[in-house]
Design an enzyme around this catalytic site. Sequence first.
Site, PDB file in Angstrom:
ATOM      1  N   LYS A 101       0.850  -1.206   0.000  1.00  0.00           N
ATOM      2  CA  LYS A 101       0.000   0.000   0.000  1.00  0.00           C
ATOM      3  C   LYS A 101       0.880   1.249   0.000  1.00  0.00           C
ATOM      4  O   LYS A 101       0.615   2.203  -0.725  1.00  0.00           O
ATOM      5  CB  LYS A 101      -0.892   0.015   1.245  1.00  0.00           C
ATOM      6  CG  LYS A 101      -2.088  -0.900   1.139  1.00  0.00           C
ATOM      7  CD  LYS A 101      -2.794  -1.034   2.474  1.00  0.00           C
ATOM      8  CE  LYS A 101      -3.890  -2.084   2.405  1.00  0.00           C
ATOM      9  NZ  LYS A 101      -4.379  -2.487   3.718  1.00  0.00           N
ATOM     10  N   GLN A 148      -4.909  -2.394   9.646  1.00  0.00           N
ATOM     11  CA  GLN A 148      -4.663  -3.699   9.042  1.00  0.00           C
ATOM     12  C   GLN A 148      -5.239  -4.799   9.936  1.00  0.00           C
ATOM     13  O   GLN A 148      -4.891  -4.908  11.106  1.00  0.00           O
ATOM     14  CB  GLN A 148      -3.140  -3.894   8.838  1.00  0.00           C
ATOM     15  CG  GLN A 148      -2.764  -5.160   8.118  1.00  0.00           C
ATOM     16  CD  GLN A 148      -3.321  -5.242   6.696  1.00  0.00           C
ATOM     17  OE1 GLN A 148      -3.328  -4.252   5.960  1.00  0.00           O
ATOM     18  NE2 GLN A 148      -3.823  -6.394   6.314  1.00  0.00           N
ATOM     19  N   ASP A 156     -11.313   2.265   4.031  1.00  0.00           N
ATOM     20  CA  ASP A 156     -11.547   0.829   3.820  1.00  0.00           C
ATOM     21  C   ASP A 156     -13.044   0.539   3.695  1.00  0.00           C
ATOM     22  O   ASP A 156     -13.432  -0.563   3.308  1.00  0.00           O
ATOM     23  CB  ASP A 156     -10.990   0.019   5.017  1.00  0.00           C
ATOM     24  CG  ASP A 156      -9.709  -0.725   4.650  1.00  0.00           C
ATOM     25  OD1 ASP A 156      -9.454  -0.914   3.451  1.00  0.00           O
ATOM     26  OD2 ASP A 156      -8.968  -1.103   5.570  1.00  0.00           O
TER      27      ASP A 156
END
Length: 293
Positions: A52, A96, A119
Site C-alpha cells: 500500500k 490492518q 476501507d
Amino acid sequence: MRLIDGKQIAETIKQEIAGEVQRIKDQEGKVPHLAAILVGEDPASETYVNSKARACKQVGFDSSTYRFPVDVTEAELLEAVEFINNDPEIDGLIVQLPLPGHIDNQKVIQHIVPEKDVDGFHPVNVGRMTIGLPSYVSATPNGIMELIMRSRIETRGKQCVILGRSNIVGKPMSLLMSRNEEPGNATVTVCHSKTQNLGEVTSRADILIVAIGQPEFVTADMVKEGAVVIDVGIHRVPSDKTKSGFRLIGDVRFDEVSEKASYITPVPGGVGPMTIVSLLMNTLKASKKEIYG
Ligand code: NDP
C-alpha cells in the site's frame, strides 16, 4: 474468451490518479495522505501494508504507517485512531486486520471517523452504501465494480450469482450488483456453505462472482456457457515450476472454466491488483471531500 486484465486496468487507474494528484498539488499544494495502523509482525500484513505504501508513492500520495507491538492495549490503539482522526494532514486511515485476539476489531474500526474510513468498514459507510448514499465502498467489491465497468460488461437484468457472503466481499457485492444504477441492476443470488444444489444455482449465472476461499472449487460443469466469471480467491500452493516454489491460484479452476467463460479474471492479475487501487481511489475521494462534503 476475453481475459479481464486487472493488472493493466489497475495501472491505467493509477496513472489517472497520479494526474489528478499533480493537479491538486499544483492548485492547492497538498497531496492526499493515507495512514495505516499495523499491529504485530505478521508477514502477510506486513507485505500488504508495504505494498500500500509503495502504491501511494507511485501515485504521489503521502503515506505513513503507525506500528505497534502485538501486546499493544486496546486503549492505546483507540488513542492512536483518535490522534489520526484529528490530524488534518491525514485524509484516510486503514487498520490492518486481523488485530490480536485481545483487541475488539469492531471497536477499533468504529472509532475511525467515517470521513477517513477509506476501507469502507465503518457501519456508517456500510449503511450508506446499503441505502444508496455516497460512501466509501470496501476495496475488493469496489475494485470488482470498476473491473466490470471498465470491461463494459452489461449487468442490467442479468442473473448474477455470488459465491460467499462475507462482510468484506460477498455481502457488499450483492448490494452493489443489485443497486438501481449501472453497473448494477442485476438479479442477484447469494450462495454460502448451506446452499443446496450449488452447481445448479451457479450454472444459471450470467455473471458468477466467486469468493469462498476454497482453491479451484468452481469447475467447468458449474458454469454456464458464455458466463462472466470473476474469481476473488487467492491461494498460495507449492509448485516445482516456479523459482519461489509457490504459485497463486484462485477459487476457480481457470484452465477449464476459461474455455466456457466469455470473460474471466485470472489469478494472479485479476481482482488482486484492483484492491489496492480501490483504496487509492477512496483516499483521493477523501482528500477531495467528495463523500462527506
Ligand atoms: P470468508 O472465509 O470470510 O467467506 C467465505 C464465504 O464462502 C462464506 O460466506 C462461506 O459460507 C462461503 N463458503 C465457504 N465454503 C463454501 C462452500 N464449500 N460452498 C459454498 N459456500 C462456501 O472469505 P472472504 O470473503 O474474506 O474471501 C474469499 C476469498 O477471497 C479468499 O480466498 C480470500 O483470500 C480472497 N480475497 C481476495 C482478495 C483480493 O484482493 N484478491 C480480498 C479479499 C479476499 P458461510 O458464510 O456459510 O460460512
